[in-house]
Every structure is written in structure tokens, then in C-alpha cells.
Design an enzyme around this catalytic site. Sequence first.
Site, PDB file in Angstrom:
ATOM      1  CG  HIS A 111      21.594  25.661 -41.759  1.00 30.37           C
ATOM      2  ND1 HIS A 111      22.834  25.725 -42.357  1.00 30.37           N
ATOM      3  CD2 HIS A 111      20.763  25.123 -42.687  1.00 30.37           C
ATOM      4  CE1 HIS A 111      22.751  25.260 -43.597  1.00 30.37           C
ATOM      5  NE2 HIS A 111      21.494  24.882 -43.815  1.00 30.37           N
ATOM      6  CE  LYS A 165     -11.893  -9.464 -30.039  1.00 31.93           C
ATOM      7  NZ  LYS A 165     -11.788  -9.883 -28.626  1.00 31.93           N
TER       8      LYS A 165
END
Length: 358
Positions: free
Chosen positions: A282, A136
Site C-alpha cells: 500500500h 487524411k
Amino acid sequence: MIKQALISVSDKTGVLDFARALSQKGVNILSTGGTAKLLADNGVAVTEVADYTGFPEMLDGRVKTLHPKVHGGILARRDFPAHMAALDEHQIPTIDMVVVNLYPFQQTVAKEQCSLEDAIENIDIGGPAMLRSSAKNHKDVVVICDPQDYTRVLAEIEAGEVSYATRFDLAKKVYFHTAQYDGAIANYLSSLGEDKQHTTRSAYPESLNLHFVRTQTMRYGENPHQSAAFYRDINPVAGSLAAYRQLQGKELSYNNIADSDAAWECVKSFGADAAACVIVKHANPCGVAVGANAVEAYSKALQTDPTSAFGGIVALNQPLDAETAEEIVKIFTEVVIAPGASDEAKAIFAAKKNLRLL
């Protein structure tokens, strides 16, 4: 400038050399328990946190660093006069670097005979609190949770100071690390049975926390107007596509990854007893075959539908040899996947710069 560092690690890889280098730079080192003993036994000047705070460790070590003299020194913003005045009033020095990694919770619960009591005692409290506090306040505090970052940080200290970019990167790493740690605890606890002793454990917890890291940002997604990125589990399953190593060729596309995963999972299902080959185009297998060896399996798979195999994905469950590589390069192939590849096979593929070899 880094004047004071708090070092308390479970994974002690490289920490002695790192602490020694800091000490030689005049950094005062605070530490706890086993880490403090390791440093002191090897001639590194170190102050025990209990001596620093004037408050002993208590509750079998459950409370060590949860003290205003620790968290005040970490969280105070150096550019806020009121914060610095509060530190002066209470005689709290700043802590400019925090080096912490956490109790081995995941390794503990991975053991078959792990009891709930063992798991609970390996839930770290002070470590995550210090990491989160430091992250922090990363503008003023360098925080390290991964031994691999020691070299990077030392190099920047040698050059003058640890850059803000590095501090921010380290802070991001901390929050990912603590989130993953808490997720592992939640997964474990929610997997326990309802009997009083919680002796049974389900493979499927009530809540499931997953954590991934980005491997690659792609030029486009499944279709050209879509965006995409490839993420993998932080601990990918052995033998899964996420653990691939690319030996040559361009980056994989979205469709390459989808088709490669399909081909690889399919060919893996044959086991290693017989040579197998799967060709996917595919999202559809257009050739699947087994043979006496890799080249025979590939040749049979190709004969299934040689038209669709053009520009496809070839997966083999056997190491790639030169003979098989010679056959594969006869038509255009996007990706070739195998458990390994001989130097001769790699040399044959090297002439096909766009072919991806995994």
C-alpha cells in the site's frame, strides 16, 4: 486496387523486399533519392519523382515531393466526381499507397557534437506533408510509416485488398508519429541557449512535449469506482518499471503498478554491489534490507514487518534463484520484481498462478 505507390524512406529496413513484392503485383513505384537508387540497383522498376512531376529536385533536395502531381494524386477523394474530374483535367494519376519514414532528427540531435545547422537540415518537410495527406485520405490511400507494417499490408494485398480497419490503424499511427516528430523538434529548439550560435543546450527545454503509448487498460483505478489505464513513454528509460517484461501471472492492477514502481526504484538505489530487497505494501516500504545474497536480503526484509508483507510487492536487485523463490512462496505475494530469474525459480513460481513475476 493499388496501382501506384510512392516509396521514400530514411529507414530502409525491409523496403527492398516490400517494393519488389509490390512491383511483382503490377504496382507502379515512384521514389526519390537514395530509395530510388536502392530499388533501381536491385532490379526493381522505379520512376523518379522528378521525372514523374516534370520538375527537378531543387534547393539541395529541400523541395522534392511538394508538387500538385504528388499531393493531388494522394488527396483526391475517389468518391467525389469533382475531384476525379480535376485529376483528369490536369492529367494527375492517383497515388494509392505512400510509404514514408522521416529524416532521423532525434538520432541526429542525440549526438553530443550536433550543431544547430545539422539539426535544421534533418527537419523533414516533404515527408510529414505526404504522411499527413495520406492519413487524411486513408479511405483511399494506404499509408505506411513503420517497416514493421510491411508484412501485414502485403498479406492483405495477397488476400484481395487492404481492409479499411487496417487503413485506419495505419492512419492513426501516422498522426502519432508526426506529432512525436514535431514534439522532438520543439523540445530541441526550446532547449538551446540564447547565445548567437546556440552552442549551449539545457537539459530542461522551455517547452516539453511527451508522447506515451497505452500498455494496458485496467479493470479499475486506485479505487473500485475509478477507471484507469497504464501508459509508457515510447522510449522508456532503461531499467525503469515501464520497460518490464511479465513472465507469469494476471495483469497488473493500478495499485500493483504504483507499488511496483516504488519498490523497484527503491531497490535500484542500492546498486548491484550488495544484495538488497524491498517489500512494499500500500505504497509504503514495510521491509528493506541488504544481505550477503538474495535469500538473506529477502529474509531480513520480511522480518521487518511480516504481517504487512502479506500480499505485498517484493523487489530484488539480484537475479532470482531457486532458494529465494522457495522462501517467497511461503506467504502470499502479489508481485515479484528482479533483474532476472533462473529456470528453477520460474518453475517454483509456476505453481502460484496469480503471482506476477516481472
